[in-house]
Design an enzyme around this catalytic site. Structure first.
Site, PDB file in Angstrom:
ATOM      1  N   HIS A 206      -1.041   4.178  12.760  1.00 46.88           N
ATOM      2  CA  HIS A 206      -1.617   4.174  11.409  1.00 46.88           C
ATOM      3  C   HIS A 206      -3.123   4.002  11.371  1.00 46.88           C
ATOM      4  CE1 HIS A 206      -1.471  -0.134  12.216  1.00 46.88           C
ATOM      5  NE2 HIS A 206      -2.421  -0.254  11.306  1.00 46.88           N
TER       6      HIS A 206
HETATM    7  C1  UD1 Z   1      -4.587  -1.670   6.521  1.00 47.67           C
HETATM    8  C2  UD1 Z   1      -5.702  -2.377   7.286  1.00 47.67           C
HETATM    9  C3  UD1 Z   1      -5.414  -2.306   8.784  1.00 47.67           C
HETATM   10  C4  UD1 Z   1      -4.031  -2.839   9.094  1.00 47.67           C
HETATM   11  C5  UD1 Z   1      -2.983  -2.120   8.249  1.00 47.67           C
HETATM   12  C6  UD1 Z   1      -1.638  -2.729   8.448  1.00 47.67           C
HETATM   13  C7  UD1 Z   1      -7.982  -2.354   6.371  1.00 47.67           C
HETATM   14  C8  UD1 Z   1      -9.306  -1.701   6.437  1.00 47.67           C
HETATM   15  N1  UD1 Z   1      -6.994  -1.746   7.056  1.00 47.67           N
HETATM   16  O1  UD1 Z   1      -4.624  -0.291   6.894  1.00 47.67           O
HETATM   17  O2  UD1 Z   1      -6.373  -3.067   9.490  1.00 47.67           O
HETATM   18  O3  UD1 Z   1      -3.757  -2.629  10.462  1.00 47.67           O
HETATM   19  O4  UD1 Z   1      -3.338  -2.243   6.848  1.00 47.67           O
HETATM   20  O5  UD1 Z   1      -0.622  -1.848   8.118  1.00 47.67           O
HETATM   21  O6  UD1 Z   1      -7.836  -3.369   5.731  1.00 47.67           O
HETATM   22  N2  UD1 Z   1      -0.333   3.090   1.270  1.00 47.67           N
HETATM   23  C9  UD1 Z   1       0.840   3.198   0.572  1.00 47.67           C
HETATM   24  N3  UD1 Z   1       1.508   2.041   0.261  1.00 47.67           N
HETATM   25  C10 UD1 Z   1       1.063   0.829   0.606  1.00 47.67           C
HETATM   26  C11 UD1 Z   1      -0.139   0.731   1.303  1.00 47.67           C
HETATM   27  C12 UD1 Z   1      -0.820   1.862   1.633  1.00 47.67           C
HETATM   28  O7  UD1 Z   1       1.298   4.284   0.230  1.00 47.67           O
HETATM   29  O8  UD1 Z   1       1.733  -0.176   0.288  1.00 47.67           O
HETATM   30  C13 UD1 Z   1      -1.052   4.328   1.676  1.00 47.67           C
HETATM   31  C14 UD1 Z   1      -2.069   4.818   0.626  1.00 47.67           C
HETATM   32  O9  UD1 Z   1      -2.066   6.214   0.676  1.00 47.67           O
HETATM   33  C15 UD1 Z   1      -3.373   4.277   1.189  1.00 47.67           C
HETATM   34  C16 UD1 Z   1      -3.144   4.324   2.696  1.00 47.67           C
HETATM   35  O10 UD1 Z   1      -1.760   4.057   2.878  1.00 47.67           O
HETATM   36  O11 UD1 Z   1      -4.470   5.039   0.789  1.00 47.67           O
HETATM   37  C17 UD1 Z   1      -3.978   3.323   3.472  1.00 47.67           C
HETATM   38  O12 UD1 Z   1      -3.796   1.992   2.978  1.00 47.67           O
HETATM   39  P1  UD1 Z   1      -4.925   0.840   3.253  1.00 47.67           P
HETATM   40  O13 UD1 Z   1      -4.427  -0.476   2.821  1.00 47.67           O
HETATM   41  O14 UD1 Z   1      -6.229   1.304   2.748  1.00 47.67           O
HETATM   42  O15 UD1 Z   1      -5.092   0.851   4.802  1.00 47.67           O
HETATM   43  P2  UD1 Z   1      -3.997   0.806   5.948  1.00 47.67           P
HETATM   44  O16 UD1 Z   1      -4.102   2.087   6.716  1.00 47.67           O
HETATM   45  O17 UD1 Z   1      -2.689   0.398   5.404  1.00 47.67           O
HETATM   46  N1  UDP Z   2       6.570  -3.614  11.391  1.00 49.16           N
HETATM   47  C1  UDP Z   2       7.739  -3.624  10.638  1.00 49.16           C
HETATM   48  N2  UDP Z   2       8.312  -2.423  10.292  1.00 49.16           N
HETATM   49  C2  UDP Z   2       7.784  -1.235  10.692  1.00 49.16           C
HETATM   50  C3  UDP Z   2       6.593  -1.240  11.464  1.00 49.16           C
HETATM   51  C4  UDP Z   2       6.005  -2.453  11.782  1.00 49.16           C
HETATM   52  O1  UDP Z   2       8.261  -4.688  10.290  1.00 49.16           O
HETATM   53  O2  UDP Z   2       8.356  -0.188  10.350  1.00 49.16           O
HETATM   54  C5  UDP Z   2       5.918  -4.900  11.713  1.00 49.16           C
HETATM   55  C6  UDP Z   2       5.719  -5.157  13.196  1.00 49.16           C
HETATM   56  O3  UDP Z   2       6.839  -5.786  13.756  1.00 49.16           O
HETATM   57  C7  UDP Z   2       4.472  -6.033  13.226  1.00 49.16           C
HETATM   58  C8  UDP Z   2       3.691  -5.592  12.006  1.00 49.16           C
HETATM   59  O4  UDP Z   2       4.605  -4.861  11.184  1.00 49.16           O
HETATM   60  O5  UDP Z   2       4.800  -7.411  13.051  1.00 49.16           O
HETATM   61  C9  UDP Z   2       2.546  -4.723  12.413  1.00 49.16           C
HETATM   62  O6  UDP Z   2       1.930  -4.174  11.286  1.00 49.16           O
HETATM   63  P1  UDP Z   2       0.931  -2.953  11.368  1.00 49.16           P
HETATM   64  O7  UDP Z   2       1.188  -2.166  12.583  1.00 49.16           O
HETATM   65  O8  UDP Z   2       1.020  -2.267  10.054  1.00 49.16           O
HETATM   66  O9  UDP Z   2      -0.497  -3.660  11.414  1.00 49.16           O
HETATM   67  P2  UDP Z   2      -1.426  -4.188  12.602  1.00 49.16           P
HETATM   68  O10 UDP Z   2      -0.662  -5.161  13.407  1.00 49.16           O
HETATM   69  O11 UDP Z   2      -1.891  -3.008  13.395  1.00 49.16           O
HETATM   70  O12 UDP Z   2      -2.577  -4.788  11.884  1.00 49.16           O
END
Ligand code: UD1
Ligand code: UDP
Length: 358
Positions: A206
């Site tokens: 992601h």
């Molecule tokens: C964010 C964090 C990242 C973290 C990740 C965990 C920042 C800059 N990034 O990235 O460090 O590893 O969360 O998963 O804070 N979206 C949905 N539903 C949701 C959330 C997001 O559809 O509930 C989609 C939207 O299209 C959105 C995109 O995902 O634009 C990105 O969401 P965003 O929270 O900006 O960043 P993440 O890639 O989730």
């Molecule tokens: N995770 C989950 N379901 C999924 C994918 C990830 O419960 O389908 C959990 C995973 O076990 C871990 C956390 O989400 O604890 C990681 O989140 P993510 O990869 O979104 O963020 P990051 O750790 O890179 O910030």
């Protein structure tokens, strides 16, 4: 008595704050949860409150998605109002998201003490938004809960005084131990998916620098198809909404890959435990693979979790097809999965809550 505000906003923060929330409940701490709403889809947010039976947030800012500036600004202004009203003695943030940076900044400007859980991680790659968030949060925090000695050293090198740093382990260990047992009693995701232990690859991806760049995303998808055919093993890919959006936008094929919605934590932990190899760009998965004894190939050129590489659990491959195949070949033949978990004994949440009183 100390009043604590727990700020969270995304999937990994809910998971990694859960042991601290449990410790606050056990010790009858005066605390409240402030959810920024950075993540809001059911399977990125509510599913985790349900799975782990967490108490409801007292506030939800519902900031949703947006550019970095828009999202950060909404979080900052929303949090400030609540902190002025609630007057907590300390604010806890966890990790490296926009929620963390904005939460720490809003609190420190109000002269409220800030505790940063998972402090001192560094990829030394400032093109990552997370690296900027970590650096800012660490430098304005009063209590830095570093998971390992390596993260403590990173902070000392940047001039952060030793007396502010506490090496506590990582709350991810607590979360894994607390939930794996419940998971094994209540869900059976392998049979639901028709797969068996050690006979599949588990993938998540992601990061903006991977999924927002067409060549990187398509190269990984090609590599996944290649390894699936070569080893005759299915590739299970619970897909983050950002990745779903970009696959669609770039018009890429998902043929040969089992794509699922993001899964709840109880199901996902089982998938991680029984995977042959995990392929990921997630920070949390690198740690959880290491804790659960499942080898990991990281789809990045660097990591802020070097401990996982040092103990032999993880290898860096980036997004290049050849490098991913080499990483997989190395982890498929490596039979020693007996490394030591470098992230602590599963009592980090309790330790952090105890430290707040010292
Ligand atoms: C964010 C964090 C990242 C973290 C990740 C965990 C920042 C800059 N990034 O990235 O460090 O590893 O969360 O998963 O804070 N979206 C949905 N539903 C949701 C959330 C997001 O559809 O509930 C989609 C939207 O299209 C959105 C995109 O995902 O634009 C990105 O969401 P965003 O929270 O900006 O960043 P993440 O890639 O989730
Ligand atoms: N995770 C989950 N379901 C999924 C994918 C990830 O419960 O389908 C959990 C995973 O076990 C871990 C956390 O989400 O604890 C990681 O989140 P993510 O990869 O979104 O963020 P990051 O750790 O890179 O910030």
């Amino acid at each position: 008595m100390t009043k604590v505000a727990i700020i969270l906003g995304t999937r990994p923060e809910i998971i990694k704050m859960s042991p601290i929330i449990r410790a606050c409940e056990e010790k009858s701490v005066d605390y409240f949860i402030l959810h920024t709403g950075q993540h809001y889809s059911y399977e990125m947010d509510r599913a985790f409150f349900n799975d782990m039976e967490l108490p409801e947030p007292k506030y939800n800012l519902d900031v949703g998605s947006g550019t970095h500036a828009v999202q950060t600004a909404k979080i900052l202004t929303g949090i400030e109002d609540i902190l002025i009203k609630e007057k907590p003695d300390v604010v806890l943030v966890q990790g490296d998201t926009n929620t963390v940076m904005a939460g720490a900044l809003a609190a420190s400007k109000l002269h409220i003490k800030v505790g940063h859980v998972e402090a001192g991680l560094r990829s030394y790659d400032r093109t990552m938004p997370e690296e900027i968030n970590r650096i800012i949060a660490d430098h304005i925090s009063d209590y830095l809960y570093a998971p390992t000695e390596t993260s403590r050293q990173n902070l000392l090198k940047e001039g952060i005084p030793d007396e502010k740093i506490f090496v506590t382990g990582n709350t991810v260990v607590d979360a894994v131990y607390q939930n794996l047992e419940i998971s094994e009693k209540h869900v059976n995701v392998l049979s639901d998916l028709g797969i068996t232990s050690k006979n599949y690859f588990l993938v998540t991806m992601h990061r903006a620098e991977n999924v927002d760049v067409k060549e990187h995303l398509s190269s990984v998808l090609e590599a996944l198809r290649f390894i699936s055919e070569k080893y005759s093993l299915p590739v299970i890919f619970p897909m983050h909404p950002r990745t779903v959006k970009m696959v669609k936008e770039f018009g890429l094929s998902l043929e040969g890959i089992t794509v699922l919605k993001p899964l709840g934590y109880l199901e996902f932990l089982q998938l991680e435990k029984h995977a042959r190899v995990i392929l990921t760009d997630s920070g949390g998965l690198q740690e959880e693979g290491c804790i659960l004894g499942t080898p990991c190939v990281t789809l990045r050129d660097n990591t802020e979790r070097p401990e996982t590489v040092d103990v032999g659990a993880n290898v860096l491959a980036g997004t290049d097809l050849i490098h991913i195949c080499q990483g997989i070949a190395c982890k498929m033949t490596d039979s020693k999965h007996t490394w030591l978990n470098p992230y602590g004994d599963g009592n980090t949440g309790k330790q952090i809550v105890d430290l707040l009183w010292k």
